[in-house]
Design a protein around this motif. Structure first.
Motif, PDB file in Angstrom:
ATOM      1  N   ARG A  13     -19.024  10.605  24.299  1.00 31.84           N
ATOM      2  CA  ARG A  13     -18.333  10.627  23.003  1.00 31.84           C
ATOM      3  C   ARG A  13     -19.095  11.464  21.978  1.00 31.84           C
ATOM      4  NH1 ARG A  13     -16.232   4.378  22.002  1.00 31.84           N
ATOM      5  NH2 ARG A  13     -14.820   4.290  23.796  1.00 31.84           N
ATOM      6  N   LEU A  14     -20.415  11.384  22.035  1.00 30.49           N
ATOM      7  CA  LEU A  14     -21.224  12.150  21.091  1.00 30.49           C
ATOM      8  C   LEU A  14     -21.122  13.651  21.374  1.00 30.49           C
ATOM      9  CD1 LEU A  14     -24.375   9.840  21.026  1.00 30.49           C
ATOM     10  CD2 LEU A  14     -22.632  10.075  19.245  1.00 30.49           C
ATOM     11  N   VAL A  15     -21.081  14.006  22.650  1.00 31.26           N
ATOM     12  CA  VAL A  15     -20.917  15.416  23.020  1.00 31.26           C
ATOM     13  C   VAL A  15     -19.554  15.921  22.558  1.00 31.26           C
ATOM     14  CG1 VAL A  15     -20.732  17.038  24.939  1.00 31.26           C
ATOM     15  CG2 VAL A  15     -22.500  15.279  24.970  1.00 31.26           C
ATOM     16  N   VAL A  16     -18.502  15.156  22.827  1.00 31.70           N
ATOM     17  CA  VAL A  16     -17.148  15.551  22.415  1.00 31.70           C
ATOM     18  C   VAL A  16     -17.057  15.661  20.897  1.00 31.70           C
ATOM     19  CG1 VAL A  16     -14.730  14.833  22.366  1.00 31.70           C
ATOM     20  CG2 VAL A  16     -16.045  14.622  24.480  1.00 31.70           C
ATOM     21  N   THR A  17     -17.706  14.753  20.183  1.00 36.43           N
ATOM     22  CA  THR A  17     -17.722  14.831  18.713  1.00 36.43           C
ATOM     23  C   THR A  17     -18.354  16.141  18.249  1.00 36.43           C
ATOM     24  OG1 THR A  17     -17.872  12.419  18.513  1.00 36.43           O
ATOM     25  CG2 THR A  17     -18.527  13.716  16.598  1.00 36.43           C
ATOM     26  N   GLY A  18     -19.462  16.514  18.888  1.00 31.62           N
ATOM     27  CA  GLY A  18     -20.116  17.777  18.553  1.00 31.62           C
ATOM     28  C   GLY A  18     -19.221  18.969  18.816  1.00 31.62           C
ATOM     29  N   LEU A  19     -18.491  18.940  19.935  1.00 31.58           N
ATOM     30  CA  LEU A  19     -17.574  20.030  20.268  1.00 31.58           C
ATOM     31  C   LEU A  19     -16.418  20.105  19.280  1.00 31.58           C
ATOM     32  CD1 LEU A  19     -17.382  19.540  24.152  1.00 31.58           C
ATOM     33  CD2 LEU A  19     -18.736  21.225  22.902  1.00 31.58           C
ATOM     34  N   MET A  20     -15.877  18.948  18.900  1.00 28.23           N
ATOM     35  CA  MET A  20     -14.765  18.904  17.957  1.00 28.23           C
ATOM     36  C   MET A  20     -15.158  19.469  16.594  1.00 28.23           C
ATOM     37  SD  MET A  20     -13.196  15.144  18.904  1.00 28.23           S
ATOM     38  CE  MET A  20     -12.167  15.067  17.437  1.00 28.23           C
ATOM     39  N   LEU A  21     -16.354  19.130  16.128  1.00 28.40           N
ATOM     40  CA  LEU A  21     -16.813  19.643  14.842  1.00 28.40           C
ATOM     41  C   LEU A  21     -16.952  21.169  14.881  1.00 28.40           C
ATOM     42  CD1 LEU A  21     -19.552  16.976  13.963  1.00 28.40           C
ATOM     43  CD2 LEU A  21     -17.336  17.285  12.832  1.00 28.40           C
TER      44      LEU A  21
ATOM     45  N   THR B 175     -14.217  24.643  27.781  1.00 27.63           N
ATOM     46  CA  THR B 175     -14.745  24.742  29.143  1.00 27.63           C
ATOM     47  C   THR B 175     -15.745  23.624  29.426  1.00 27.63           C
ATOM     48  OG1 THR B 175     -14.542  27.140  28.886  1.00 27.63           O
ATOM     49  CG2 THR B 175     -15.681  26.341  30.839  1.00 27.63           C
ATOM     50  N   ILE B 176     -16.569  23.290  28.432  1.00 29.76           N
ATOM     51  CA  ILE B 176     -17.528  22.191  28.607  1.00 29.76           C
ATOM     52  C   ILE B 176     -16.799  20.885  28.900  1.00 29.76           C
ATOM     53  CG2 ILE B 176     -19.192  20.720  27.382  1.00 29.76           C
ATOM     54  CD1 ILE B 176     -20.230  23.236  25.980  1.00 29.76           C
ATOM     55  N   VAL B 177     -15.713  20.627  28.186  1.00 29.74           N
ATOM     56  CA  VAL B 177     -14.921  19.415  28.425  1.00 29.74           C
ATOM     57  C   VAL B 177     -14.408  19.388  29.858  1.00 29.74           C
ATOM     58  CG1 VAL B 177     -12.683  18.338  27.899  1.00 29.74           C
ATOM     59  CG2 VAL B 177     -14.251  18.894  26.058  1.00 29.74           C
ATOM     60  N   PHE B 178     -13.967  20.536  30.346  1.00 25.10           N
ATOM     61  CA  PHE B 178     -13.469  20.619  31.722  1.00 25.10           C
ATOM     62  C   PHE B 178     -14.590  20.364  32.719  1.00 25.10           C
ATOM     63  CE2 PHE B 178     -10.221  22.285  34.680  1.00 25.10           C
ATOM     64  CZ  PHE B 178      -9.084  21.850  34.027  1.00 25.10           C
ATOM     65  N   ASP B 179     -15.807  20.736  32.355  1.00 20.40           N
ATOM     66  CA  ASP B 179     -16.955  20.542  33.243  1.00 20.40           C
ATOM     67  C   ASP B 179     -17.415  19.088  33.300  1.00 20.40           C
ATOM     68  OD1 ASP B 179     -17.047  23.239  33.815  1.00 20.40           O
ATOM     69  OD2 ASP B 179     -18.644  23.683  32.375  1.00 20.40           O
ATOM     70  N   ILE B 180     -17.463  18.413  32.165  1.00 16.82           N
ATOM     71  CA  ILE B 180     -18.121  17.102  32.106  1.00 16.82           C
ATOM     72  C   ILE B 180     -17.198  15.925  32.379  1.00 16.82           C
ATOM     73  CG2 ILE B 180     -19.892  17.961  30.533  1.00 16.82           C
ATOM     74  CD1 ILE B 180     -18.486  16.610  28.233  1.00 16.82           C
ATOM     75  N   PHE B 181     -15.878  16.161  32.367  1.00 20.26           N
ATOM     76  CA  PHE B 181     -14.956  15.057  32.626  1.00 20.26           C
ATOM     77  C   PHE B 181     -14.289  15.204  33.988  1.00 20.26           C
ATOM     78  CE2 PHE B 181     -15.231  14.683  28.004  1.00 20.26           C
ATOM     79  CZ  PHE B 181     -15.273  13.301  27.844  1.00 20.26           C
ATOM     80  N   PRO B 182     -14.038  14.082  34.649  1.00 20.13           N
ATOM     81  CA  PRO B 182     -13.306  14.132  35.916  1.00 20.13           C
ATOM     82  C   PRO B 182     -11.864  14.541  35.663  1.00 20.13           C
ATOM     83  CG  PRO B 182     -13.593  11.856  35.210  1.00 20.13           C
ATOM     84  CD  PRO B 182     -14.411  12.696  34.279  1.00 20.13           C
ATOM     85  N   PRO B 183     -11.154  15.036  36.687  1.00 15.54           N
ATOM     86  CA  PRO B 183      -9.791  15.544  36.499  1.00 15.54           C
ATOM     87  C   PRO B 183      -8.843  14.593  35.782  1.00 15.54           C
ATOM     88  CG  PRO B 183     -10.585  16.124  38.674  1.00 15.54           C
ATOM     89  CD  PRO B 183     -11.626  15.241  38.069  1.00 15.54           C
TER      90      PRO B 183
ATOM     91  N   ARG C 183      -9.460  14.906  31.990  1.00 15.76           N
ATOM     92  CA  ARG C 183      -9.492  16.217  31.339  1.00 15.76           C
ATOM     93  C   ARG C 183      -8.300  16.431  30.412  1.00 15.76           C
ATOM     94  NH1 ARG C 183     -11.081  19.587  36.778  1.00 15.76           N
ATOM     95  NH2 ARG C 183     -13.293  19.030  36.820  1.00 15.76           N
ATOM     96  N   GLY C 184      -7.137  15.972  30.820  1.00 14.08           N
ATOM     97  CA  GLY C 184      -5.939  16.160  30.004  1.00 14.08           C
ATOM     98  C   GLY C 184      -6.078  15.520  28.635  1.00 14.08           C
ATOM     99  N   LYS C 185      -6.529  14.269  28.613  1.00 18.35           N
ATOM    100  CA  LYS C 185      -6.680  13.558  27.339  1.00 18.35           C
ATOM    101  C   LYS C 185      -7.695  14.259  26.445  1.00 18.35           C
ATOM    102  CE  LYS C 185      -5.524   8.939  29.060  1.00 18.35           C
ATOM    103  NZ  LYS C 185      -6.018   7.566  29.286  1.00 18.35           N
TER     104      LYS C 185
END
Length: 500
Positions: free
Chosen positions: A8-16, A119-127, A130-132
């Motif tokens: 969640r912290l990584v995704v928050t950083g990407l979103m910002l 691309t990072i999101v696609f890498d770190i989440f399982p299939p 990824r959609g969500k």
């Protein structure tokens, strides 16, 4: 692999980071009047926006490829750091040329942020997730185009234009901290030969095209030697780029990807959606101010329904990618988008705010699907070392469509507007028609609007309304082409599988 507790912290950083980079041009456009009033250089204002856009578009495919070769984290962090340095410099700029240079620095960083984040999101989440996640990032991307004008107006009015740049610094520092601390990249980089000729020729071609489009008809005539030179350079270096990519061992844009119908159609759709959506964010506020006679603040808030629609569309497309094929989701998208744009082409001074709001929700919903779905479709079944290139190519085509859309539809609307005013006023008084066209900005200023003679104001209002609705009608042509592109997507969907 990133630990679950840190995702969640990584995704928050990407979103910002996405929010900052995607919002930058719209937030600056709102503050442009105050910037020029302070710095002067009205004749060179176009460089403030074009310098950023050129750097972003030129950098996207290059950074995407480099992230495939040497890892995502280092280039995402590099892009974020450069973006923050550029933002800080922009805030202290003392002239328009200086600001344009600093904006180009910002743009170099921005070119790395958006494509690599997806691309990072696609890498770190399982299939299955990824959609969500791409839906969430897509919603942020969509929201940025509407939040930018609102935030820009608020900051400029309450603090100063300098803070439309400074505001990036604290946001970016938080993003940088989260990515550095919590994103642990496990993939090993592979040292490969960089396609220098491809990178140079691509940058030269894109820069020439963008400056030709940005400056043509403004700084010099379309049929001038400057226009011919810029477009000539674009053609020559495009040919060089195409040749270089067929010879390079690790090309910037891998043409073999376009043999995949899902990938190829996704790039066409990104281009077409980018070209048409940008007109909505520009012309709707103009319509509200010039036709309804409302303030700039109200004109900014009028975009909120479109924001809500795009966020809902992006979230829906993200959630349903594992259940419904990309093609079916985009079919729903293009139907909503087409109906919404067709309704937008009927707007007039008599159109109620309720109806306009409904129309904007429809177009926002339609275009929102593409924000999360097209990046995901572009990376479908791509292995790690090609995902960055695939997604950055999609971002490149969307941004290129946006740039072309601004130029083409902006020129069309201006021509329709001046033509109608000339026809209505020129037959009786050519001098009045010329003066009216030269002083059209008065219709946006409430105190000066009241001083315009009622008969002339009526002509301006009707001409503005007709030119904008006609431009939306012309937008149905690329949307119709988008229907054909959706047909060629095939029946693939985001699969839940063992491999990542």
């Amino acid at each position: 692999m990133v630990e679950k507790s840190n995702l969640r912290l990584v995704v928050t950083g990407l979103m910002l980071a996405i929010l900052m980079a995607a919002m930058d041009n719209t937030i600056v456009a709102t503050a442009l009047g105050s910037i020029l009033a302070d710095l002067g250089g009205v004749e060179s204002y176009v460089w403030i926006t074009s310098a950023y856009a050129v750097a972003v578009i030129a950098g996207m495919p290059i950074f995407g490829k480099l992230s495939d070769m040497y890892g995502r984290k280092r280039f995402f962090v590099f892009g974020l750091a450069i973006f923050l340095i550029g933002s800080a410099l922009c805030g202290i700029a003392q002239s328009v040329p200086q600001l344009a240079i600093y904006r180009a620095i910002q743009g170099i960083g921005g070119g790395a942020l958006m494509p690599i984040a997806f691309t990072i999101v696609f890498d770190i989440f399982p299939p299955e997730k990824r959609g969500k996640m791409t839906g969430l990032l897509g919603a942020v991307f969509g929201a940025s185009s509407v939040l930018g004008p609102l935030l820009g107006a608020f900051i400029t009015d309450t603090i100063s234009w300098h803070w439309v740049f400074y505001v990036n610094v604290p946001i970016g520092i938080v993003s940088l901290f989260l990515i550095l601390k919590f994103y642990k990249e496990t993939k090993q980089s592979t040292k490969l030969k960089i396609d220098w000729l491809g990178a140079f020729s691509l940058i030269t071609a894109v820069v020439s095209l963008m400056f030709g489009l940005e400056l043509g008809g403004k700084e010099f005539e379309w049929n001038s030697w400057q226009s011919y030179a810029l477009f000539g350079i674009f053609i020559v270096f495009s040919i060089v780029f195409l040749w270089a990519e067929t010879k390079a061992s690790e090309p910037i844009i891998s043409f073999w990807m376009f043999k995949n119908r899902l990938f190829a159609s996704s790039q066409v759709l990104a281009f077409l959606y980018g070209a048409t959506f940008v007109g909505l964010t520009i012309f709707i506020p103009i319509f509200v101010q010039a036709v309804y006679g409302e303030s700039a603040t109200n004109a900014g808030f009028i975009l909120m329904p479109m924001l809500l629609g795009s966020v809902a569309g992006s979230a829906f497309a993200g959630i349903t990618q594992t259940k419904i094929s990309y093609q079916k989701i985009m079919a729903i998208s293009v139907v909503f988008y087409g109906i919404g744009m067709a309704l937008m082409s009927t707007i007039s001074p008599e159109t109620s705010r309720i109806l306009l709001t409904l129309y904007m929700v429809l177009v926002g919903l339609g275009v929102g699907f593409s924000f999360s779905l097209l990046p995901s479709a572009s990376m479908h079944k791509m292995d790690y070392r090609h995902r960055g290139s695939a997604n950055s190519t999609n971002s490149f085509f969307r941004s290129l469509g946006l740039a072309l859309g601004i130029t083409i539809f902006g020129s069309l609307q201006t021509k329709l507007l001046t033509s109608e005013i000339q026809n209505k006023l020129g037959s009786s008084d050519q001098a009045t028609a010329t003066k009216t066209i030269d002083n059209l900005q008065t219709v946006f200023q409430p105190e000066q609007r009241e001083m315009i003679p009622p008969t002339i104001l009526e002509v301006i209002v009707n001409a503005m309304s007709n030119s904008i609705s006609a431009t939306f009608l012309w937008s149905l042509i690329p949307i119709t082409i988008a229907i054909v592109a959706v047909y060629f997507m095939g029946n693939e969907k985001l699969e839940v599988s063992k491999d990542k």
